[in-house]
Design an enzyme around this catalytic site. Sequence first.
Site, mmCIF file in Angstrom:
data_model
loop_
_atom_site.group_PDB
_atom_site.id
_atom_site.type_symbol
_atom_site.label_atom_id
_atom_site.label_comp_id
_atom_site.label_asym_id
_atom_site.label_seq_id
_atom_site.Cartn_x
_atom_site.Cartn_y
_atom_site.Cartn_z
ATOM 1 N N ASP A 82 -101.874 -13.949 22.530
ATOM 2 C CA ASP A 82 -102.094 -14.474 23.890
ATOM 3 C C ASP A 82 -101.171 -15.642 24.202
ATOM 4 O OD1 ASP A 82 -104.112 -12.694 24.541
ATOM 5 O OD2 ASP A 82 -105.744 -14.078 24.048
ATOM 6 N N ARG B 249 -112.601 -28.633 20.380
ATOM 7 C CA ARG B 249 -111.933 -28.515 21.678
ATOM 8 C C ARG B 249 -111.664 -29.844 22.380
ATOM 9 N NH1 ARG B 249 -110.424 -24.306 19.628
ATOM 10 N NH2 ARG B 249 -110.869 -22.265 20.487
ATOM 11 N N ASP C 102 -114.886 -22.292 25.878
ATOM 12 C CA ASP C 102 -113.761 -23.167 25.557
ATOM 13 C C ASP C 102 -113.008 -23.640 26.792
ATOM 14 O OD1 ASP C 102 -114.335 -23.163 22.874
ATOM 15 O OD2 ASP C 102 -113.131 -21.374 22.474
ATOM 16 N N SER D 146 -111.852 -11.588 17.522
ATOM 17 C CA SER D 146 -111.408 -12.864 18.075
ATOM 18 C C SER D 146 -111.921 -13.962 17.139
ATOM 19 C CB SER D 146 -111.972 -13.030 19.493
ATOM 20 O OG SER D 146 -111.856 -14.374 19.885
#
Length: 420
Positions: A33, A114, A143, A195
């Site tokens: 990605d 994060r 996220d 993922s």
Amino acid sequence: MSAEQDLPRPTTSYEADPEQVGRVLLLYSGGLDTSVMLKWIQDRYGAEVVTLTVNLGQPGEDYEVIEQKARDLGAIECHTVDAREEFACEFLTPAIKANALYGDGYPLFTALGRPLIAKLAVEVARRSRCDTVAHGCTGKGNDQVRIESTIATLAPELKVIAPVRSWQMGREEEIAYARENGIPIKQGTEVAPYSIDDNLWGRSSEGRWIEDLDHAPEDDVFQLVTRPELAPEQPQTVSVEFEAGVPVALDGNRMGLVDLLEAAAAIGQRHGVGIVDHIEDRIVGLKVRDIYEVPAAAIILTAHKELERLVGTIHQNRFKLSLDEQWAYLVYAGLWWEPLRSDIDAYMDAANAEVSGTIGLKLYKGSVRVVTRSSPNAVYDASLASFSESGGLFSQTASPGFIEIFSLQSRMAWRLRNRP
Ligand code: ARG
């Protein structure tokens, strides 16, 4: 007509107007990605891209390879920040003091990472004169909330783009785009990979059969923790020493927190400890399933909680449960910078001032069980707790008086509700 014309228009104060995107700080993992994004941002926005890759202790990552890949794809600057120390001291330490588990099982490793990643993005973006930060989160996850609220809080002058959320590319199109643009693809392309997100404090897998709630975990999802059925036949005992709520030694060896957490993870992995198959309520309302592998957290949180219970009074212990829960929710929900979180931390620090001592745990084929406890601050007196003795601070002859008064209202209510 420029390619910018069909890019999404901003609907919020912090999203970027495509015309104003000149230099982008891209949070870059080296995966498909963000590699596609690296090219796509240059193509579509006509912008320069600076990459930032953050090391939070995700195992098996080669940061030089990632930087080289970014350079090959046209990044004008590539930064890698080793943030393990800051992550351990400023984020995991308060999480340990708060026994942080969301939904009774998730130790928040991603949620804790994060805000730090986004804070570092702000710092590097400012230093490298970027006007925009780009991340690879989708529009359905937590996220995006954590990263964007951090940036909007800390740097109102910076704007955000989230190409994966706005572009219409599926996995097939991404792979095609990657092929056309010379972007190397690591994994095979036949099966979509899980993922994955991971760091010092744990690893998560989502996607594929995990989305089928009725599908029991397939063996190949466990890449960190040994499956309990394959773990050693011999149990292992490990001791964790804490000072004021912070782990300082493992099996009597004092070490820094990063090393200690890595060592705890290695022991836990071997014994199949810390597998959590978790249904979770996301911030955005979706209910999802995650498979977590959290060997370090399984050991450290179990030990911390036990020690805290030993030094806390009944009132502190009952009160703290609800604060722990509140803390975990705030962090899960991306509200790291919310003052209530730091207010609660002040209490956590106070409650942990006495949390010093050592807890011994036995690990065996997936289980972690407390077997020994010692603390100079334990609110515990073996002679008082034993059944036979009386005297000192405790008078057994006073007990009936206590019972009469303690049960008074309940007895009165019972009588009223059961009158003839
Ligand atoms: N469900 C966890 C959370 O929301 C883990 C998310 C993992 N993130 C990812 N991009 N795969 O914190």
